[in-house]
Design a protein around this motif. Structure first.
Motif, mmCIF file in Angstrom:
data_model
loop_
_atom_site.group_PDB
_atom_site.id
_atom_site.type_symbol
_atom_site.label_atom_id
_atom_site.label_comp_id
_atom_site.label_asym_id
_atom_site.label_seq_id
_atom_site.Cartn_x
_atom_site.Cartn_y
_atom_site.Cartn_z
ATOM 1 N N PRO A 1 26.846 -33.034 7.378
ATOM 2 C CA PRO A 1 26.622 -31.591 7.516
ATOM 3 C C PRO A 1 27.759 -30.749 6.955
ATOM 4 C CG PRO A 1 26.091 -32.706 9.563
ATOM 5 C CD PRO A 1 26.729 -33.713 8.658
ATOM 6 N N HIS A 2 28.982 -31.292 6.986
ATOM 7 C CA HIS A 2 30.130 -30.570 6.450
ATOM 8 C C HIS A 2 30.085 -30.501 4.927
ATOM 9 C CE1 HIS A 2 32.023 -30.324 10.355
ATOM 10 N NE2 HIS A 2 31.722 -31.601 10.526
ATOM 11 N N ALA A 3 29.362 -31.398 4.309
ATOM 12 C CA ALA A 3 29.170 -31.361 2.857
ATOM 13 C C ALA A 3 27.919 -30.573 2.505
ATOM 14 C CB ALA A 3 29.065 -32.781 2.306
ATOM 15 N N GLU A 4 26.898 -30.676 3.323
ATOM 16 C CA GLU A 4 25.622 -30.025 3.032
ATOM 17 C C GLU A 4 25.735 -28.504 3.085
ATOM 18 O OE1 GLU A 4 21.051 -30.084 4.655
ATOM 19 O OE2 GLU A 4 22.660 -30.730 5.984
ATOM 20 N N PHE A 5 26.410 -27.966 4.064
ATOM 21 C CA PHE A 5 26.479 -26.516 4.231
ATOM 22 C C PHE A 5 27.158 -25.814 3.061
ATOM 23 C CE2 PHE A 5 28.172 -22.599 6.070
ATOM 24 C CZ PHE A 5 26.981 -22.017 6.455
ATOM 25 N N PRO A 6 28.351 -26.232 2.628
ATOM 26 C CA PRO A 6 28.959 -25.544 1.474
ATOM 27 C C PRO A 6 28.130 -25.706 0.207
ATOM 28 C CG PRO A 6 30.543 -27.065 2.456
ATOM 29 C CD PRO A 6 29.257 -27.214 3.189
ATOM 30 N N TYR A 7 27.499 -26.852 0.046
ATOM 31 C CA TYR A 7 26.666 -27.051 -1.141
ATOM 32 C C TYR A 7 25.460 -26.112 -1.103
ATOM 33 C CZ TYR A 7 24.134 -29.131 -4.924
ATOM 34 O OH TYR A 7 23.462 -29.301 -6.103
ATOM 35 N N ALA A 8 24.877 -25.937 0.077
ATOM 36 C CA ALA A 8 23.718 -25.052 0.215
ATOM 37 C C ALA A 8 24.098 -23.591 0.015
ATOM 38 C CB ALA A 8 23.075 -25.247 1.587
ATOM 39 N N ARG A 9 25.374 -23.259 0.208
ATOM 40 C CA ARG A 9 25.840 -21.885 0.006
ATOM 41 C C ARG A 9 26.179 -21.577 -1.449
ATOM 42 N NH1 ARG A 9 29.679 -18.758 3.563
ATOM 43 N NH2 ARG A 9 29.308 -17.706 1.672
ATOM 44 N N LEU B 1 20.280 -21.342 0.620
ATOM 45 C CA LEU B 1 20.180 -20.617 1.882
ATOM 46 C C LEU B 1 19.648 -19.204 1.647
ATOM 47 C CD1 LEU B 1 23.493 -21.622 3.671
ATOM 48 C CD2 LEU B 1 21.194 -22.331 4.254
ATOM 49 N N GLN B 2 20.098 -18.585 0.575
ATOM 50 C CA GLN B 2 19.660 -17.237 0.246
ATOM 51 C C GLN B 2 18.175 -17.220 -0.124
ATOM 52 O OE1 GLN B 2 22.308 -15.669 -2.623
ATOM 53 N NE2 GLN B 2 21.993 -13.568 -2.020
ATOM 54 N N VAL B 3 17.731 -18.237 -0.823
ATOM 55 C CA VAL B 3 16.322 -18.316 -1.215
ATOM 56 C C VAL B 3 15.444 -18.504 0.013
ATOM 57 C CG1 VAL B 3 14.641 -19.728 -2.451
ATOM 58 C CG2 VAL B 3 16.809 -19.160 -3.531
ATOM 59 N N VAL B 4 15.856 -19.387 0.924
ATOM 60 C CA VAL B 4 15.030 -19.712 2.080
ATOM 61 C C VAL B 4 15.099 -18.633 3.160
ATOM 62 C CG1 VAL B 4 14.716 -21.362 3.977
ATOM 63 C CG2 VAL B 4 15.174 -22.180 1.670
ATOM 64 N N TYR B 5 16.313 -18.191 3.511
ATOM 65 C CA TYR B 5 16.491 -17.287 4.641
ATOM 66 C C TYR B 5 16.671 -15.825 4.251
ATOM 67 C CZ TYR B 5 17.109 -21.611 7.199
ATOM 68 O OH TYR B 5 16.919 -22.848 7.741
ATOM 69 N N GLY B 6 16.923 -15.558 2.992
ATOM 70 C CA GLY B 6 17.107 -14.176 2.551
ATOM 71 C C GLY B 6 18.548 -13.701 2.606
ATOM 72 N N TYR B 7 19.449 -14.515 3.100
ATOM 73 C CA TYR B 7 20.869 -14.163 3.133
ATOM 74 C C TYR B 7 21.700 -15.429 3.089
ATOM 75 C CZ TYR B 7 20.617 -15.403 8.088
ATOM 76 O OH TYR B 7 20.426 -16.079 9.259
ATOM 77 N N ASN B 8 22.952 -15.271 2.715
ATOM 78 C CA ASN B 8 23.885 -16.388 2.644
ATOM 79 C C ASN B 8 24.690 -16.399 3.935
ATOM 80 O OD1 ASN B 8 24.566 -18.520 1.070
ATOM 81 N ND2 ASN B 8 25.823 -17.395 -0.339
ATOM 82 N N SER B 9 24.393 -17.310 4.836
ATOM 83 C CA SER B 9 25.074 -17.329 6.123
ATOM 84 C C SER B 9 26.534 -17.724 5.961
ATOM 85 C CB SER B 9 24.369 -18.281 7.078
ATOM 86 O OG SER B 9 24.416 -19.577 6.575
ATOM 87 N N LEU B 10 27.348 -17.235 6.878
ATOM 88 C CA LEU B 10 28.781 -17.505 6.821
ATOM 89 C C LEU B 10 29.162 -18.787 7.544
ATOM 90 C CD1 LEU B 10 30.121 -13.904 7.438
ATOM 91 C CD2 LEU B 10 29.912 -15.115 5.274
ATOM 92 N N THR B 11 28.436 -19.107 8.616
ATOM 93 C CA THR B 11 28.738 -20.311 9.384
ATOM 94 C C THR B 11 27.450 -21.042 9.726
ATOM 95 O OG1 THR B 11 28.544 -19.312 11.571
ATOM 96 C CG2 THR B 11 30.696 -19.131 10.499
ATOM 97 N N HIS B 12 27.592 -22.253 10.240
ATOM 98 C CA HIS B 12 26.438 -23.027 10.691
ATOM 99 C C HIS B 12 25.719 -22.302 11.826
ATOM 100 C CE1 HIS B 12 28.907 -26.120 8.797
ATOM 101 N NE2 HIS B 12 27.785 -26.776 8.598
ATOM 102 N N LEU B 13 26.479 -21.577 12.641
ATOM 103 C CA LEU B 13 25.895 -20.922 13.806
ATOM 104 C C LEU B 13 24.927 -19.813 13.417
ATOM 105 C CD1 LEU B 13 29.033 -20.747 16.121
ATOM 106 C CD2 LEU B 13 27.126 -22.356 16.214
ATOM 107 N N ASP B 14 25.082 -19.246 12.240
ATOM 108 C CA ASP B 14 24.150 -18.221 11.786
ATOM 109 C C ASP B 14 22.742 -18.779 11.618
ATOM 110 O OD1 ASP B 14 26.189 -16.366 11.703
ATOM 111 O OD2 ASP B 14 26.544 -16.610 9.560
ATOM 112 N N LEU B 15 22.618 -20.072 11.398
ATOM 113 C CA LEU B 15 21.320 -20.702 11.181
ATOM 114 C C LEU B 15 20.714 -21.278 12.454
ATOM 115 C CD1 LEU B 15 22.167 -22.595 7.899
ATOM 116 C CD2 LEU B 15 20.990 -20.417 8.133
ATOM 117 N N ALA B 16 21.502 -21.370 13.529
ATOM 118 C CA ALA B 16 21.022 -21.973 14.766
ATOM 119 C C ALA B 16 20.103 -20.994 15.504
ATOM 120 C CB ALA B 16 22.199 -22.341 15.659
ATOM 121 N N PRO B 17 18.969 -21.478 15.980
ATOM 122 C CA PRO B 17 18.085 -20.590 16.745
ATOM 123 C C PRO B 17 18.715 -20.226 18.075
ATOM 124 C CG PRO B 17 17.241 -22.817 16.769
ATOM 125 C CD PRO B 17 18.441 -22.815 15.858
ATOM 126 N N ILE B 18 18.523 -18.997 18.485
ATOM 127 C CA ILE B 18 19.045 -18.548 19.767
ATOM 128 C C ILE B 18 18.013 -18.872 20.837
ATOM 129 C CG2 ILE B 18 19.772 -16.536 21.103
ATOM 130 C CD1 ILE B 18 20.611 -15.275 18.440
#
Length: 68
Positions: free
Chosen positions: A25-33, A44-61
């Motif tokens: 996951p530590h390799a996947e996240f920067p590559y996806a950004r 990430l921008q294509v799928v979610y519409g924005y480039n998240s800053l951290t993994h927590l931005d993608l976690a469901p609340i």
């Protein structure tokens, strides 16, 4: 892509060869950004519409149904 991910994993796994699967996951996240050549946008921008800053931005609340 394979060369980039291979180099990134080699750097991360350098001294933790037995824990390489925990480091994915530590390799996947920067590559996806990183932006792609064709779209000039990150995956990430294509799928979610924005480039998240951290993994927590993608976690469901979680929604809390009841309060105690």
């Amino acid at each position: 892509t394979n060369n980039t991910l291979g180099a990134l994993l080699r750097v991360l796994v350098n001294k933790n060869a037995k824990a390489w699967d925990h480091l994915l996951p530590h390799a996947e996240f920067p590559y996806a950004r990183s932006p792609g050549k064709a779209t000039k946008m990150s995956s990430l921008q294509v799928v979610y519409g924005y480039n998240s800053l951290t993994h927590l931005d993608l976690a469901p609340i979680p929604s809390i149904a009841k309060f105690s």
